[in-house]
Design an enzyme around this catalytic site. Structure first.
Site, mmCIF file in Angstrom:
data_model
loop_
_atom_site.group_PDB
_atom_site.id
_atom_site.type_symbol
_atom_site.label_atom_id
_atom_site.label_comp_id
_atom_site.label_asym_id
_atom_site.label_seq_id
_atom_site.Cartn_x
_atom_site.Cartn_y
_atom_site.Cartn_z
ATOM 1 N N GLY A 100 0.813 -1.210 0.000
ATOM 2 C CA GLY A 100 0.000 0.000 0.000
ATOM 3 C C GLY A 100 0.850 1.265 0.000
ATOM 4 N N GLU A 103 1.759 1.813 -3.438
ATOM 5 C CA GLU A 103 0.537 2.205 -4.161
ATOM 6 C C GLU A 103 0.229 3.692 -3.929
ATOM 7 O OE1 GLU A 103 -1.576 -1.273 -2.492
ATOM 8 O OE2 GLU A 103 -2.321 -1.552 -4.536
HETATM 9 C C1 3H9 Z 1 -0.848 -4.148 1.745
HETATM 10 O O1 3H9 Z 1 -0.200 -3.145 1.724
HETATM 11 C C2 3H9 Z 1 -2.186 -4.277 1.089
HETATM 12 C C3 3H9 Z 1 -2.505 -3.175 0.136
HETATM 13 O O2 3H9 Z 1 -2.069 -3.473 -1.155
HETATM 14 C C4 3H9 Z 1 -3.998 -2.941 0.000
HETATM 15 C C5 3H9 Z 1 -4.747 -2.556 1.186
HETATM 16 C C6 3H9 Z 1 -6.174 -2.244 0.883
HETATM 17 N N1 3H9 Z 1 1.722 -3.683 9.238
HETATM 18 O O3 3H9 Z 1 10.070 -6.631 9.804
HETATM 19 P P1 3H9 Z 1 10.516 -5.809 10.975
HETATM 20 C C7 3H9 Z 1 5.891 -4.420 12.162
HETATM 21 S S1 3H9 Z 1 -0.316 -5.517 2.599
HETATM 22 C C8 3H9 Z 1 1.829 -3.791 10.563
HETATM 23 O O4 3H9 Z 1 11.064 -6.514 12.140
HETATM 24 P P2 3H9 Z 1 12.641 -4.679 9.410
HETATM 25 C C9 3H9 Z 1 6.488 -5.805 12.431
HETATM 26 O O5 3H9 Z 1 5.509 -6.737 12.809
HETATM 27 C C10 3H9 Z 1 1.230 -5.006 3.321
HETATM 28 N N2 3H9 Z 1 3.001 -4.015 11.217
HETATM 29 O O6 3H9 Z 1 11.525 -4.644 10.543
HETATM 30 C C11 3H9 Z 1 7.464 -5.474 13.560
HETATM 31 O O7 3H9 Z 1 6.714 -5.400 14.757
HETATM 32 P P3 3H9 Z 1 7.375 -5.868 16.141
HETATM 33 C C12 3H9 Z 1 2.330 -4.977 2.325
HETATM 34 C C13 3H9 Z 1 4.096 -4.108 10.458
HETATM 35 O O8 3H9 Z 1 13.349 -3.391 9.490
HETATM 36 C C14 3H9 Z 1 7.959 -4.069 13.205
HETATM 37 O O9 3H9 Z 1 6.966 -3.536 12.314
HETATM 38 N N3 3H9 Z 1 3.587 -4.681 2.990
HETATM 39 C C15 3H9 Z 1 4.057 -3.992 9.069
HETATM 40 O O10 3H9 Z 1 13.406 -5.942 9.457
HETATM 41 C C16 3H9 Z 1 9.292 -4.049 12.512
HETATM 42 O O11 3H9 Z 1 9.247 -4.931 11.407
HETATM 43 C C17 3H9 Z 1 4.408 -5.629 3.471
HETATM 44 O O12 3H9 Z 1 4.149 -6.802 3.326
HETATM 45 C C18 3H9 Z 1 2.806 -3.762 8.449
HETATM 46 N N4 3H9 Z 1 2.692 -3.635 7.100
HETATM 47 O O13 3H9 Z 1 11.834 -4.733 8.028
HETATM 48 C C19 3H9 Z 1 5.658 -5.171 4.160
HETATM 49 N N5 3H9 Z 1 5.314 -4.136 8.576
HETATM 50 O O14 3H9 Z 1 8.573 -5.002 16.331
HETATM 51 C C20 3H9 Z 1 5.824 -5.875 5.468
HETATM 52 C C21 3H9 Z 1 6.116 -4.328 9.652
HETATM 53 O O15 3H9 Z 1 6.283 -5.713 17.119
HETATM 54 N N6 3H9 Z 1 6.968 -5.422 6.215
HETATM 55 N N7 3H9 Z 1 5.384 -4.301 10.784
HETATM 56 O O16 3H9 Z 1 7.755 -7.319 15.922
HETATM 57 C C22 3H9 Z 1 8.233 -5.742 5.915
HETATM 58 O O17 3H9 Z 1 8.521 -6.374 4.924
HETATM 59 C C23 3H9 Z 1 9.309 -5.329 6.880
HETATM 60 O O18 3H9 Z 1 8.690 -5.065 8.112
HETATM 61 C C24 3H9 Z 1 10.117 -4.062 6.470
HETATM 62 C C25 3H9 Z 1 11.041 -3.654 7.641
HETATM 63 C C26 3H9 Z 1 10.970 -4.417 5.228
HETATM 64 C C27 3H9 Z 1 9.218 -2.921 6.152
#
Ligand code: 3H9
Length: 700
Positions: A100, A103
C-alpha cells in the site's frame, strides 16, 4: 509529534508522515494524509511533497488491521484524493516503499527516491494482491511483463531498477528533502502537469500473444495451489482490457477474496510468527551482545562450506579448518563452484563473487583460530569427534569467543562439558544447503549465557537467516519432529503405499518435496551409518528402517548413486519408479509379517502431518520451543512445509484440535500406544475446545 504534519517551505507544501516503526497505513495515518491533501488544495502551495519520518517510507497497509471492521477513510479513498489533487504531488521515498505504501507513491504524480531505497509490491507473500491500484497502475508505467514479474514475485527492487522501469522519476544521492524540494522546484518552474498514471492507456497490441496463459502456467509450477498469484495475473490482464475504474473494481473484488482466504490468514500468521521468533522470553531487550567480526569453521564439507559462504556474503572473514591442503583445496573449489552457479542465475556479480571468495581462507592449523570471535564446528556427527574438537578449541580460542556446534541432534551439554567455558557454548544448526536455506536453529545449552544467545540471534539477522531458539534435546525442534514423520512414511510403505504415492500425496498437499524423495536426495547411507553405531534397542523398531537398510545394502544410496527408492536418469536426474524397489518393500513386509493393503491418500496425509503435530505438542510441553508459532517457522523455513498452510501447529488449530486428537486416538487404537499416544497438552486443549495459539496467552 503527531502522525501527519504539514509545513509550507516557500511555495512547496511538505506532508510528513510519522507512524513508527514502519509508517504502516493505519487508520490515523490514512485520515491524516487524506486531510492534509484536502486542505493543501486551498493554500498557497504550488506543489506537494509526501515524505516519511523514521527508518522508512510507508511499508504498506497495517497488517494488524486486517480482519477488523474497516474504518474510513479507506486506503483507496486516500489514494483517489492524492491522484485527484490539482497540484502536483511528489512522493519522496527512503527505506522501503512497499505494498500500500508503494501504491500511495504510484498515485502521486511524480516519484523520487533515495539511491538506497527499495520499492515493491510484496502482498503476494501475505497471500494477497495489491488492493489499492497496484495491479492497475504498475503495468501502465512499467509494462505488462515487468508488472507480472514484480507483483507475482513480491520481491522489492532498487531505486535504480525502478527508475529504469519508469516506476520512479528521479534518484537522489544524499539529502532526500533537499533533493525532493529541488525536484519540486524544477516541476513548478517548467509548469509540469498533474500527471495521473490512471490516464495512461495500455495498447493491447503491445502484449505478446498468450502472455497471460503462459504466465499462469509458470505460476502453477512456481506457486502451486496458491490463489493470490493467479488472481494477480487476472487483475493485470483486466488492466489491459477494462477502463481504469472497472479494473480497480475487479482488483478490489479479488483482493477481498484473497483477504478472506485461509491461505492469506496462514501467510499473515507466518509473517508475525517469523518476527515473534526473534523475541526471547526472559531476555532483556538491552542484553549486551558480543561483536562477531571473524569466524572459524571446523570442517569444509558441504555443510561447513555452505556456512562459510553466509559469513563471507555478510563481509565477515572466515577461516575454514580442514585436515590437510588437499581437503582445503577441495572445499574451496566447491565454494567457488557454488558462487559460479549463483552468478549464472544472475544472483551475484563477478565482483561480489571475488570479494566473498577473498574472505574465505583455508588452514589445517587450529592455532589460526586463536583470535576469531566465533567458531562453528561442522564435522561428522560423532559425539567423540565433536568432543575432541571442542576440547582443542577450548585450549586455543581467546576468552569470550563463542564456540558453536552445527550438530543436527547431539546433546549440546555433553559437548560443552569437555570445555572450561560451557557458558560460551551454543548450537547453531544450519540447514542444507546452508548458503540457501533460511532457517537457523539456535540451540540453548543449559549453561549458555543470555549474552551468547542474544549474540546468536543478532548474528542470524546479519547473515540473513531466520532464527528460532530451541532447547537441548535429541533433534531439537525440527529433527525431533521429523522422526515420527519419517517413521510414518516408512510404515505406510511397508503397509501398502508406494514411494510415488506417498511423495505425490505430500507434494500435492504443498510440501516442497515428498519424504521418500527427500531421503534419496539426502542419501540413504547417512541414516544407515548412524544406525550402525547403535544397539538394537537404540535403533528401535526395524519396521521403520528395514527398507532403507535393504536398499543401502544393494548399493542404492539415493540420487548420488543413480538409484535409491527411485531410479534417476544420469543426465537429467529425472526420477522413475523401479519395480525392484517394490519387490524389496514387499519382501520386507512379508519378513515383518505385515499384510499389505491399499492405503487411502487421506490416511497417508493424516498419519504424516498428525505425527508432526503430536510431537510438536510434546516439544511445547517440554519447553523445547518457546511458542507454537516458532515450530511453524522451523517447518516452513527448514523443512519445506507450505507457508500458505501456516506451519503444523497453525494448521492443527485451523482444522481443530479436537479433530486432530480424535484422529490420533483412532491411529492409537489401530497401530498402538508406542507411536500414537496423544500428547497430554494436545489432549487437554482438545477437551477444552482450545487452540495452541490461545494456549500461548496462558504462558505469557
Ligand atoms: C498491503 O499493503 C495491502 C494493500 O495493497 C492494500 C490494502 C487495501 N503492518 O520486519 P521488521 C511491524 S499488505 C503492521 O522486524 P525490518 C512488524 O511486525 C502489506 N506491522 O523490521 C514489527 O513489529 P514488532 C504490504 C508491520 O526493518 C515491526 O513492524 N507490505 C508492518 O526488518 C518491525 O518490522 C508488506 O508486506 C505492516 N505492514 O523490516 C511489508 N510491517 O517489532 C511488510 C512491519 O512488534 N513489512 N510491521 O515485531 C516488511 O517487509 C518489513 O517489516 C520491512 C522492515 C521491510 C518494512
Amino acid at each position: 509529534m503527531s502522525t501527519v504534519n504539514y509545513e509550507l517551505i516557500g511555495d512547496i507544501g511538505v506532508i510528513r508522515l510519522n507512524n513508527p516503526p514502519v509508517n504502516a497505513l493505519s487508520h490515523g495515518l490514512r485520515e491524516g494524509i487524506w486531510g492534509a491533501i484536502k486542505s493543501a488544495q486551498e493554500d498557497a502551495s504550488e506543489a506537494l511533497i509526501l515524505l516519511c519520518e523514521g527508518r522508512t517510507f510507508i511499508a504498506g497497509a497495517d497488517i494488524t488491521e486486517f480482519g477488523k471492521p474497516p474504518q474510513a477513510p479507506m486506503l483507496s479513498e486516500v489514494i483517489t484524493e492524492i491522484e485527484n489533487s490539482h497540484k502536483p504531488v511528489i512522493a519522496a521515498i527512503h527505506g522501503t516503499a512497499l505494498g500500500g505504501g508503494f501504491e500511495v507513491a504510484l498515485a502521486c504524480h511524480y516519484r523520487c527516491a533515495l539511491k538506497s531505497a527499495k520499492v515493491g509490491l510484496p502482498e503476494v507473500k501475505l497471500g494477497l494482491l495489491p488492493g489499492a491500484g497496484g495491479t492497475q497502475r504498475t503495468p501502465r508505467l512499467a509494462g505488462v511483463s515487468a508488472a507480472l514479474e514484480l507483483i507475482t514475485s513480491g520481491n522489492p527492487i532498487s531505486a535504480a531498477k525502478a527508475e529504469s522501469m519508469k516506476l520512479i522519476d528521479r534518484v537522489i544521492s544524499d539529502d532526500l528533502l533537499k533533493g525532493a524540494l529541488a525536484f519540486a522546484r524544477e516541476l513548478i518552474n517548467r509548469k509540469a502537469p498533474v500527471r495521473r498514471v490512471r490516464d495512461i492507456h495500455i495498447d493491447p497490441a503491445s502484449i505478446p500473444e498468450g502472455l497471460f496463459d503462459e504466465f499462469r502456467q509458470r505460476l502453477n509450477k512456481r506457486a502451486r495451489g496458491q490463489l493470490a498469484p493467479q488472481h494477480i495475473v487476472t487483475c493485470i490482464e483486466a488492466a489491459t482490457q477494462l477502463p481504469f475504474d472497472k479494473g480497480l473494481a475487479k482488483e478490489l473484488d479479488l483482493f477481498i477474496e484473497c483477504l478472506l482466504s485461509d491461505q492469506s490468514a496462514a501467510l499473515r500468521h507466518m509473517f508475525f510468527a517469523e518476527r515473534s521468533a526473534t523475541k526471547i522470553k526472559g531476555l532483556a531487550k538491552d542484553t549486551p551482545t558480543r561483536e562477531i567480526n571473524s569466524v572459524g569453521i571446523i570442517g569444509g564439507g558441504t555443510m561447513g562450506g555452505g556456512i562459510a559462504m553466509n559469513f563471507a556474503n555478510a563481509n565477515i572473514p572466515v577461516k575454514l579448518v580442514e585436515i590437510n591442503q588437499a581437503a582445503i583445496d577441495r572445499s574451496l573449489a566447491v565454494i567457488d563452484k557454488n558462487y559460479s552457479i549463483s552468478m549464472k542465475k544472475g544472483k551475484l556479480s563477478e565482483a561480489q563473487k571475488t570479494r566473498s571468495l577473498s574472505l574465505i581462507t583455508g588452514t589445517a592449523d587450529y592455532a589460526e583460530l586463536a583470535d576469531v570471535d566465533l567458531v562453528i564446528e561442522a564435522v561428522f556427527e560423532s559425539m567423540e569427534l565433536k568432543q575432541d574438537v571442542f576440547a582443542r578449541l577450548d585450549q586455543i580460542c581467546k576468552p569470550g569467543a563463542i564456540l558453536a556446534t552445527n550438530t543436527s541432534y547431539q546433546d549440546i551439554d555433553q559437548i560443552a562439558a569437555v570445555t572450561n567455558r560451557p557458558e560460551d557454548i551454543i548450537g547453531l544448526h544450519f540447514f542444507s544447503p546452508a548458503n540457501v536455506m533460511k532457517l537457523l536453529e539456535v540451540v540453548r545449552g543449559s549453561k549458555s549465557t543470555d549474552t551468547v544467545i542474544a549474540t546468536a540471534m543478532q548474528l542470524a539477522k546479519t547473515i540473513k537467516k531466520v532464527p528460532v531458539l530451541a532447547g537441548n534435546c535429541y533433534g531439537f525442534i525440527g529433527n525431533r519432529m521429523l522422526r515420527p514423520y519419517a517413521r510414518e512414511a516408512q510404515l505406510c510403505l511397508l503397509e501398502g503405499a508406494t514411494p510415488e504415492q506417498i511423495d505425490t500425496v505430500m507434494q500435492s498437499w504443498g510440501m516442497a518435496m515428498g519424504p521418500i524423495a527427500v531421503g534419496d536426495l539426502a542419501g540413504l547411507d547417512i541414516g544407515y551409518k548412524a544406525r550402525q553405531g547403535l544397539s538394537k534397542a537404540e535403533k528401535g523398531d526395524s519396521k521403520t528402517y528395514c527398507i532403507a537398510d535393504a536398499l543401502v545394502e544393494m548399493g542404492r544410496l539415493g540420487q548420488k548413486t543413480g538409484a535409491g527408492y527411485y531410479r534417476y536418469d544420469s543426465e537429467t536426474r529425472a526420477r522413475s519408479n523401479d519395480p525392484e524397489v517394490l519387490a524389496v518393500i514387499k519382501a520386507q513386509a512379508e519378513a515383518h509379517g505385515v499384510e499389505r493393503r491399499e492405503i487411502p491418500d487421506e490416511e497417508i496425509l493424516n498419519r504424516l502431518i498428525f505425527a508432526l503435530i503430536n510431537e510438536g505438542a510434546r516439544i511445547l510441553e517440554d519447553g523445547i520451543a518457546q511458542r507454537p508459532s516458532d515450530i511453524d517457522v522451523v517447518y516452513a523455513y527448514g523443512y519445506g512445509f507450505p507457508p500458505h498452510r501456516g506451519g503444523p501447529m497453525y494448521y492443527a488449530d485451523r482444522i481443530g484440535l479436537k479433530k486432530v486428537y480424535d484422529t490420533i486416538c483412532t491411529f492409537r487404537d489401530l497401530h498402538g500406544e508406542a507411536y500414537w499416544a496423544p500428547s497430554p497438552l494436545l489432549a487437554r486443549l482438545a477437551q477444552e475446545g482450545r487452540t495452541f495459539a490461545n494456549w500461548v496467552d496462558d504462558q505469557s
